[in-house]
Design an enzyme around this catalytic site. Structure first.
Site, short mmCIF file in Angstrom:
data_model
loop_
_atom_site.label_atom_id
_atom_site.label_comp_id
_atom_site.label_asym_id
_atom_site.label_seq_id
_atom_site.Cartn_x
_atom_site.Cartn_y
_atom_site.Cartn_z
N GLU A 1 36.68 16.64 57.55
CA GLU A 1 37.24 17.15 56.28
C GLU A 1 38.29 16.18 55.74
O GLU A 1 38.36 15.92 54.53
CB GLU A 1 37.86 18.53 56.48
N TRP B 1 36.52 13.73 53.87
CA TRP B 1 36.20 14.04 52.46
C TRP B 1 37.35 13.65 51.54
O TRP B 1 37.16 13.20 50.42
CB TRP B 1 35.88 15.53 52.30
N TRP C 1 26.51 22.15 27.75
CA TRP C 1 27.60 23.08 28.10
C TRP C 1 27.80 24.10 26.98
O TRP C 1 27.61 23.79 25.81
CB TRP C 1 28.91 22.32 28.32
N ASN D 1 38.98 27.02 50.51
CA ASN D 1 37.93 26.07 50.10
C ASN D 1 36.61 26.74 49.76
O ASN D 1 35.95 26.41 48.77
CB ASN D 1 37.72 25.02 51.20
N TRP E 1 32.60 21.41 33.59
CA TRP E 1 33.44 21.35 34.80
C TRP E 1 34.84 20.83 34.49
O TRP E 1 35.80 21.14 35.20
CB TRP E 1 32.78 20.48 35.88
N TRP F 1 34.99 18.97 41.85
CA TRP F 1 34.38 19.61 40.68
C TRP F 1 33.06 18.96 40.34
O TRP F 1 32.07 19.65 40.05
CB TRP F 1 35.34 19.59 39.47
P1 FAD Z 1 41.38 21.99 56.06
O1 FAD Z 1 40.07 22.64 56.20
O2 FAD Z 1 42.38 22.26 57.12
O3 FAD Z 1 41.09 20.43 55.95
C1 FAD Z 1 42.01 19.40 56.34
C2 FAD Z 1 42.30 18.47 55.18
O4 FAD Z 1 41.11 17.79 54.79
C3 FAD Z 1 42.79 19.15 53.92
O5 FAD Z 1 44.16 19.40 53.97
C4 FAD Z 1 42.40 18.18 52.84
O6 FAD Z 1 43.33 17.14 52.71
C5 FAD Z 1 41.11 17.60 53.37
N1 FAD Z 1 39.94 18.31 52.81
C6 FAD Z 1 39.35 19.43 53.28
N2 FAD Z 1 38.26 19.73 52.53
C7 FAD Z 1 38.18 18.79 51.57
C8 FAD Z 1 37.27 18.55 50.50
N3 FAD Z 1 36.21 19.33 50.28
N4 FAD Z 1 37.51 17.50 49.69
C9 FAD Z 1 38.56 16.67 49.89
N5 FAD Z 1 39.44 16.84 50.91
C10 FAD Z 1 39.26 17.89 51.74
N6 FAD Z 1 41.64 19.45 47.87
C11 FAD Z 1 42.83 18.88 47.56
O7 FAD Z 1 43.54 18.42 48.45
N7 FAD Z 1 43.25 18.81 46.26
C12 FAD Z 1 42.52 19.31 45.23
O8 FAD Z 1 42.93 19.20 44.07
C13 FAD Z 1 41.29 19.94 45.54
N8 FAD Z 1 40.53 20.50 44.55
C14 FAD Z 1 39.33 21.08 44.87
C15 FAD Z 1 38.55 21.62 43.85
C16 FAD Z 1 37.32 22.23 44.13
C17 FAD Z 1 36.46 22.79 43.01
C18 FAD Z 1 36.89 22.31 45.48
C19 FAD Z 1 35.57 22.97 45.82
C20 FAD Z 1 37.66 21.78 46.50
C21 FAD Z 1 38.88 21.15 46.22
N9 FAD Z 1 39.68 20.59 47.24
C22 FAD Z 1 40.87 19.99 46.91
C23 FAD Z 1 39.19 20.50 48.63
C24 FAD Z 1 39.56 21.65 49.56
O9 FAD Z 1 39.29 22.89 48.97
C25 FAD Z 1 41.01 21.63 50.02
O10 FAD Z 1 41.36 20.34 50.47
C26 FAD Z 1 41.22 22.62 51.17
O11 FAD Z 1 40.90 23.93 50.75
C27 FAD Z 1 42.64 22.56 51.65
O12 FAD Z 1 42.87 23.50 52.66
P2 FAD Z 1 43.27 23.04 54.11
O13 FAD Z 1 44.37 22.03 54.03
O14 FAD Z 1 43.55 24.28 54.90
O15 FAD Z 1 41.94 22.32 54.61
#
Ligand code: FAD
Length: 480
Positions: free
Chosen positions: A279, A282, A310, A345, A363, A386
């Protein structure tokens, strides 16, 4: 003779530990000016949203406290960095300015301007790699491009081995007297009339220490169930590190090494840790994309989407923003976001899919709303995610994947605890009905105190119709 001061220009790394620029300045033994420039003037910078402005204020206070503990302070200034940084350098007779790199535009260009302005004054500048696990240029293929699909990207990155070891925080830093600065309050980052930040204050502990504590407790406990629970918005199943990473209160190298250490110490956690690290991958992937595509928030990565039909639907957009779509899991997510500045997420994916597929709203509208309301709103992860959901991005979700919000709710919030928490009007509905209140009988609705289109909306769009409409629109766009 006292050595001339060195300025450490704090940018997106609001911490003391594993801060390469700060460590290098401390090593020189000269007095250090720690400078933060609140910059809304440099070309191309995207103004922060409301929730990130709030976070930034708390993070700056926390950094200030940490610096005072080691005998220094944080000097706050406001303006275009290429003007302010050289001005402070001249004022303080600094010999050098150090900073951590931000590899993506527009910050990369801002730093270039600062660098040039300092060079004209004959002041040394020195920048240090930070924020990324790997320099994007190291992952280039023969065609000069980085991988556009996540799995090969992550495999190549992991194959490069561990990132550099982390650096300790300096134990003390000689201050420089007489350099004036603004207070955090003078930056006017926090809402006052009205003060809508109560939910944010309740939800978050901000700053480097809070970030470290969160990582430690995640690796100690939550990670064991991460694989099973990470998709469950009704569980506390993820790290919640994203805003801390966003503001550089913790570095991805610190997360990487702590996670590897935890996996070695307790092999039972290895599966959860591998998933968690991917993650983090990502996040890195999104940053590499932004490095190559500075217009990630405004342009479709796949040009076929430029002609996508759109819909303009202000009422639909407003209902989505306010959590009044009539689909409980969507509404719960949007209300969680409004109250806490975050959203799980899984639910982010569901609400984003709902906006772009059920409502066929561009989007970019959703991206902008998240930009304003998320405390982790990130110039790379937000637009990349997005575009992933919309289908216009790199390694995007297939366009025919239209989430059914009812089934998503039933699968990932099976008892309805998440919906009950955020959509109070539905709290008394039993689990089998809570994700689909319109299928309750009038008696069931009455006994739960729910009036459809009274205290809770009926669905603003029919799922089956919306799904077919989305598939038809996507098929048309692909044909061009
Ligand atoms: P954990 O599951 O604990 O993951 C650990 C770390 O990995 C996160 O803190 C984050 O830095 C990174 N991470 C996890 N999932 C993703 C992902 N899909 N994409 C990129 N990095 C990820 N994340 C943001 O940090 N900023 C945003 O502006 C953002 N916007 C999003 C918009 C949409 C439409 C979606 C679907 C996802 C978005 N995310 C964003 C990704 C993700 O939802 C969040 O990073 C995550 O929910 C953060 O929770 P956590 O720290 O508990 O994640």
């Amino acid at each position: 003779m006292t050595a001339l001061p060195i300025i450490v220009w704090f940018r997106e790394s609001l911490r003391l530990s594993d801060h390469p620029a700060l460590a290098a300045a401390a090593e020189r033994g000269a007095p250090v000016i720690c400078l933060y420039v609140f910059d809304e003037h440099s070309p191309g910078l995207r103004p922060l949203g409301g929730a990130t402005r709030w976070w930034l204020a708390q993070s700056l206070r926390s950094l200030q406290t940490r610096l005072r503990e080691i005998g220094n302070d944080l000097v706050l200034r406001c303006g275009a960095a290429a003007t302010v940084v050289p001005a402070v350098a001249r004022e303080s007779n600094a010999s050098a300015v150090f900073w951590n790199d931000v590899a993506q535009a527009p910050q990369r260009d801002v730093a270039k301007d600062v660098d040039e302005a300092l060079a004209m004054l004959g002041i040394e500048s020195n920048s240090f790699a930070d924020d990324l696990l790997v320099d994007p240029l190291r992952l280039r293929g023969k065609d000069g491009r980085g991988p556009r699909v996540f799995t090969p990207f992550w495999k190549r990155l992991v194959a490069l081995g561990d990132p550099p070891q982390t650096l300790p925080a300096p134990k003390s830093l000689t201050p420089v007297a007489g350099i004036s600065g603004l207070s955090v309050e003078q930056l006017e980052l926090e809402p006052t009339a009205p003060d809508w930040a109560g939910g944010l204050r309740e939800t978050w502990q901000v700053g480097e220490r809070a970030a470290q504590a969160r990582l430690a407790s995640f690796l100690e406990t939550t990670v064991q169930t991460y694989v099973a629970d990470r998709d469950r918005p009704d569980q506390d199943g993820t790290s919640r590190l994203s805003p801390h990473l966003r503001f550089g209160e913790i570095s991805p190298r610190q997360v990487w090494h702590a996670a590897r250490f935890a996996a070695a110490a307790r092999p039972v956690t290895a599966g959860g840790i591998d998933k968690f690290m991917s993650e983090l991958g990502w996040r890195e992937f999104s940053r590499h994309l932004l490095h190559d595509r500075p217009d990630l928030a405004t342009r479709n990565l796949q040009a076929t989407f430029d002609a996508f039909p759109w819909r303009h639907d202000d009422a639909g957009l407003r209902a989505w923003q306010r959590g009044r779509t009539g689909y409980p899991i969507v509404d719960a997510g949007m209300r969680e976001l409004w109250h806490t500045g975050t959203m799980h997420n899984r639910v982010r994916m569901v609400v984003a899919s709902f906006l772009v597929k059920h409502l066929l709203i561009d989007w970019r509208h959703g991206e902008r709303w998240f930009w304003d309301t998320l405390v982790d709103a990130d110039a790379a992860s937000n637009p990349a995610s997005w575009q992933w959901v919309a289908g216009s991005g790199a390694d995007a979700a297939p366009y025919f994947r239209v989430f059914n919000p009812v089934l998503q709710g039933e699968k990932f919030d099976p008892d309805g605890a998440y919906v009950r928490r955020w959509v109070g009007e539905l709290a008394a509905l039993p689990a089998p009905l809570i994700q689909r209140p319109w299928s309750a009988t009038p008696v069931e609705l009455a006994s739960a105190g729910v009036t459809l289109d009274g205290n809770y909306p009926a669905p603003i769009v029919d799922h089956k119709m919306a799904r077919e409409r989305a598939l038809a629109a996507y098929a048309r766009a692909r044909k061009g």
